[in-house]
Design an enzyme around this catalytic site. Structure first.
Site, PDB file in Angstrom:
ATOM      1  N   ASP A  64       0.847  -1.181   0.000  1.00  0.00           N
ATOM      2  CA  ASP A  64       0.000   0.000   0.000  1.00  0.00           C
ATOM      3  C   ASP A  64       0.889   1.240   0.000  1.00  0.00           C
ATOM      4  O   ASP A  64       1.671   1.449   0.920  1.00  0.00           O
ATOM      5  CB  ASP A  64      -0.881  -0.051   1.247  1.00  0.00           C
ATOM      6  CG  ASP A  64      -1.834   1.118   1.288  1.00  0.00           C
ATOM      7  OD1 ASP A  64      -2.382   1.444   0.232  1.00  0.00           O
ATOM      8  OD2 ASP A  64      -1.998   1.708   2.361  1.00  0.00           O
ATOM      9  N   THR A  97      -3.295   5.886  -4.165  1.00  0.00           N
ATOM     10  CA  THR A  97      -2.143   6.605  -3.601  1.00  0.00           C
ATOM     11  C   THR A  97      -0.890   6.376  -4.435  1.00  0.00           C
ATOM     12  O   THR A  97      -0.164   7.323  -4.728  1.00  0.00           O
ATOM     13  CB  THR A  97      -1.879   6.180  -2.146  1.00  0.00           C
ATOM     14  OG1 THR A  97      -1.768   4.762  -2.085  1.00  0.00           O
ATOM     15  CG2 THR A  97      -3.004   6.615  -1.237  1.00  0.00           C
ATOM     16  N   THR A  98      -0.664   5.130  -4.821  1.00  0.00           N
ATOM     17  CA  THR A  98       0.537   4.850  -5.612  1.00  0.00           C
ATOM     18  C   THR A  98       0.430   5.539  -6.962  1.00  0.00           C
ATOM     19  O   THR A  98       1.394   6.148  -7.447  1.00  0.00           O
ATOM     20  CB  THR A  98       0.716   3.329  -5.799  1.00  0.00           C
ATOM     21  OG1 THR A  98       0.477   2.688  -4.549  1.00  0.00           O
ATOM     22  CG2 THR A  98       2.100   2.997  -6.274  1.00  0.00           C
ATOM     23  N   ASP A 386     -10.506  -0.479   2.756  1.00  0.00           N
ATOM     24  CA  ASP A 386     -10.262   0.245   1.498  1.00  0.00           C
ATOM     25  C   ASP A 386     -11.414   0.037   0.530  1.00  0.00           C
ATOM     26  O   ASP A 386     -11.857   0.971  -0.139  1.00  0.00           O
ATOM     27  CB  ASP A 386      -8.963  -0.250   0.838  1.00  0.00           C
ATOM     28  CG  ASP A 386      -7.738   0.212   1.610  1.00  0.00           C
ATOM     29  OD1 ASP A 386      -7.907   0.947   2.605  1.00  0.00           O
ATOM     30  OD2 ASP A 386      -6.617  -0.169   1.224  1.00  0.00           O
TER      31      ASP A 386
HETATM   32  P1  ADP Z   1      -3.094   2.535  -5.982  1.00  0.00           P
HETATM   33  O1  ADP Z   1      -2.391   2.755  -4.689  1.00  0.00           O
HETATM   34  O2  ADP Z   1      -2.795   3.628  -6.946  1.00  0.00           O
HETATM   35  O3  ADP Z   1      -4.537   2.239  -5.851  1.00  0.00           O
HETATM   36  P2  ADP Z   1      -2.845  -0.204  -6.856  1.00  0.00           P
HETATM   37  O4  ADP Z   1      -1.684  -1.077  -6.548  1.00  0.00           O
HETATM   38  O5  ADP Z   1      -4.135  -0.483  -6.182  1.00  0.00           O
HETATM   39  O6  ADP Z   1      -2.366   1.265  -6.602  1.00  0.00           O
HETATM   40  O7  ADP Z   1      -3.051  -0.261  -8.420  1.00  0.00           O
HETATM   41  C1  ADP Z   1      -4.053   0.460  -9.061  1.00  0.00           C
HETATM   42  C2  ADP Z   1      -3.965   0.253 -10.555  1.00  0.00           C
HETATM   43  O8  ADP Z   1      -4.122  -1.124 -10.878  1.00  0.00           O
HETATM   44  C3  ADP Z   1      -5.077   0.988 -11.254  1.00  0.00           C
HETATM   45  O9  ADP Z   1      -4.576   1.605 -12.397  1.00  0.00           O
HETATM   46  C4  ADP Z   1      -6.064  -0.106 -11.581  1.00  0.00           C
HETATM   47  O10 ADP Z   1      -6.863   0.202 -12.695  1.00  0.00           O
HETATM   48  C5  ADP Z   1      -5.150  -1.260 -11.848  1.00  0.00           C
HETATM   49  N1  ADP Z   1      -5.825  -2.562 -11.680  1.00  0.00           N
HETATM   50  C6  ADP Z   1      -6.556  -2.974 -10.631  1.00  0.00           C
HETATM   51  N2  ADP Z   1      -7.043  -4.227 -10.823  1.00  0.00           N
HETATM   52  C7  ADP Z   1      -6.588  -4.626 -12.034  1.00  0.00           C
HETATM   53  C8  ADP Z   1      -6.716  -5.830 -12.828  1.00  0.00           C
HETATM   54  N3  ADP Z   1      -7.423  -6.871 -12.384  1.00  0.00           N
HETATM   55  N4  ADP Z   1      -6.090  -5.871 -14.001  1.00  0.00           N
HETATM   56  C9  ADP Z   1      -5.369  -4.828 -14.437  1.00  0.00           C
HETATM   57  N5  ADP Z   1      -5.197  -3.685 -13.759  1.00  0.00           N
HETATM   58  C10 ADP Z   1      -5.808  -3.562 -12.575  1.00  0.00           C
END
Ligand code: ADP
Ligand code: MG
Length: 546
Positions: A64, A97-98, A386
């Site tokens: 996270d 956040t990332t 979350d």
């Molecule tokens: P953040 O802290 O930004 O939420 P995450 O590690 O949760 O970071 O990653 C978010 C990114 O991953 C977003 O761009 C989201 O659209 C993408 N994402 C989430 N689930 C999937 C999936 N099943 N396949 C591809 N991309 C995904």
């Protein structure tokens, strides 16, 4: 193209005290990029975890973004500004956040070559501002209205990739039920969702209760197990005879006065129970201790009681049952009592807990998380928390966008078009902004072991060639192909994306506007000897930037 910055940034106490113009800009950009680089490998469902070890050896394993940035000790001022972005994003949305930090880093990286070719930072910041405004406009335009099916997809997207033992489908239903239960006036107030963890069972034994659950059993085995139409006294005061604070001695010389003394104590305790009874209470929840004798009298009167409740539990009960927390039993009145249809002790796993259901305020729910170990339950709690935030945003706004890089590619394409309509030098900055957005699909592909260049090309082709649904094409991380993410069920709230773009742009612009970094000597007045080595905390983090 997007490789991690090669300039190591060492944040030491001694070294440069002042840097100006390009040097200051490049220092700041390098520091900000270093923060983004530190967490970019965690982006996306296939992102890696970080193990954070503190000075005493405690370990946190997480992917996270905001948790990582909260744990690492960042000293450089520009780097700290980037950490703030993650915190803002977390406070506003609880997700993204990332994304926000990686985007901020990339906006700054893209600005470097512009600065190098003597585009003035003001022009860059203006261009970035125009681009961000346009991006948000386009995002709204390509967003999709929510319905129950889409809300389910949002919950699934938030839970997939979290360590919830493959129970994302099951947990997402609980998440949605809880968010709906606390939806009030168009707002999802997640403060009204209480979480209790009870080790044992499996994750799938997790469930939601409409009401409040407290991790306490009733005080006395002869108290009723179940009270219908509960009238609840909420006490922040002990039901005990006060122990003297100082070591006072009471000397009792004959057995008669001893008996009198005990009788008086007993009478005081009995009076407490009578008081509670007289105002009509049949349940007592006390934040403090309850004397054995009081327990006995309460049991005799058929009153259900628990003691030593957490303050937060008592507050939640007050809110849910409409009762007042009372600090002095003598002042307790009927009006202070909270109301619930049922107060009942039930067994969860190997232990008993008290369930307060049918509360006068129905917008209070509890989630009881089960799992094999504390660690598993903590993970489930974080993931559900979350997910509730994200589902809440989607319910509040009624708007979502496809995920997996789909919106970023659409924005990149649309902003490039827009850039030429703006013209001038700002055009260069808008193009740089468009390019920077590609970092999101680039990185989630990279983290999944997929060739990033191929991904970007496939996505751009899909967006340009697939007609009106092209804009929903994101990267399928299993196959590396461009796929319609609305169909693939990867969906995120619109607000997560707009907020990430807004805050990433703000911090990038703030950093770009700095052309002079001077170590301020806050500690100077306390340093009459004028010894520069005693510069004090004011010098922290600014010296030795490179
Ligand atoms: P953040 O802290 O930004 O939420 P995450 O590690 O949760 O970071 O990653 C978010 C990114 O991953 C977003 O761009 C989201 O659209 C993408 N994402 C989430 N689930 C999937 C999936 N099943 N396949 C591809 N991309 C995904
Ligand atoms: Mg996320």
């Amino acid at each position: 193209m997007y490789g991690s910055g090669n300039q190591p940034i060492i944040v030491l106490k001694e070294g440069t005290e002042r840097s100006k113009d390009k040097e200051a800009q490049f220092n700041n950009i390098a520091a900000a990029k270093a923060v983004a680089d530190a967490i970019r490998s965690t982006l996306g469902p296939k992102g890696m975890d970080k193990m954070l070890v503190d000075t005493i050896g405690d370990v946190v394993i997480t992917n996270d973004g905001v948790t990582i940035l909260n744990e690492i000790d960042v000293q450089h001022p520009a780097a700290k500004m980037v950490v703030e972005v993650a915190k803002t994003q977390d406070a506003e949305c609880g997700d993204g956040t990332t994304t926000a930090v990686v985007l901020a880093g990339e906006l700054l990286k893209q600005s470097e070559s512009l600065i190098d070719s003597n585009v003035h930072p003001t022009v860059i910041t203006n261009g970035y501002k125009l681009a961000a405004t346009k991006a948000i406009e386009v995002l709204k335009e390509i967003s999709v209205k929510t319905d129950d099916k889409i809300i389910k997809k949002v919950a699934m997207t938030a839970l997939t990739g979290k360590s919830v033992g493959g129970e994302d489908d099951y947990l997402s239903d609980i998440v949605i039920k809880a968010a709906k239960a606390v939806l009030d006036d168009g707002k999802v107030n997640d403060d009204n969702i209480k979480v209790q963890k009870k080790v044992g069972g499996v994750i799938k034994d997790t469930y939601m209760v409409e009401g409040i659950v407290i991790d306490k059993e009733r005080l006395h085995s002869r108290m009723p197990k179940k009270i219908e139409n509960a009238k609840i006294a909420l006490l922040a005061t002990p039901m005990e005879v006060k122990k003297t604070e100082v070591d006072a001695q009471i000397s009792i010389r004959d057995p008669a006065s001893m008996a009198a003394f005990l009788a008086e104590e007993e009478a005081t305790l009995k009076a407490m129970v009578e008081k509670v009874k007289s105002v009509g209470a049949n349940v007592v929840f006390s934040q403090k201790g309850v004397d054995d004798l009081v327990q006995h009298y309460m049991a005799k009167q058929g009153i259900f009681g628990c003691r030593r409740l957490k303050e937060s539990d008592l507050e939640a009960l007050a809110k849910a049952t409409g009762g007042n927390i009372v600090g002095n039993i003598a002042e307790l009145t009927e009006n202070d009592l909270g109301k619930a249809k049922l107060v009942e002790e039930k067994t969860v796993g190997a232990e008993d807990m008290t369930f307060i259901t049918g509360c006068s305020n129905p917008k209070a729910v509890s989630i009881i998380i089960r799992g094999g170990t504390e660690h598993v339950m903590d993970e489930v709690e974080r993931a559900m928390h979350d997910a509730i935030r994200v589902v809440g945003l989607a319910m509040e706004d009624g708007k979502v966008v496809a995920g997996a890089g789909a919106p970023e590619i659409e924005l990149a394409l649309r902003l490039s078009e827009y850039a030429s309509s703006v013209g001038g030098r700002e055009q260069l900055a808008i193009e740089a902004f468009a390019k920077a957005l590609e970092i999101i699909p680039w990185t989630i592909s990279e983290n999944a072991g997929i060739d990033s260049i191929d991904s970007i090309i496939k996505l751009k082709t899909a967006h340009e060639k697939k007609g009106k649904d092209g804009k929903y094409y994101g990267i399928d991380l299993e196959t590396g192909e461009a796929v319609d993410m609305l169909k693939k069920n990867v969906v995120e709230p619109l607000r997560v994306k707009t907020q990430a773009i807004t805050s990433a742009t703000e911090v990038a612009n703030m950093i770009l506007r700095i052309d002079d970094v001077i170590a301020s000597r806050r500690a100077a007045p306390m340093n009459p000897m004028g010894d520069p080595r005693m510069g004090g905390p004011g010098m922290d983090g600014i010296g030795g930037m490179m």
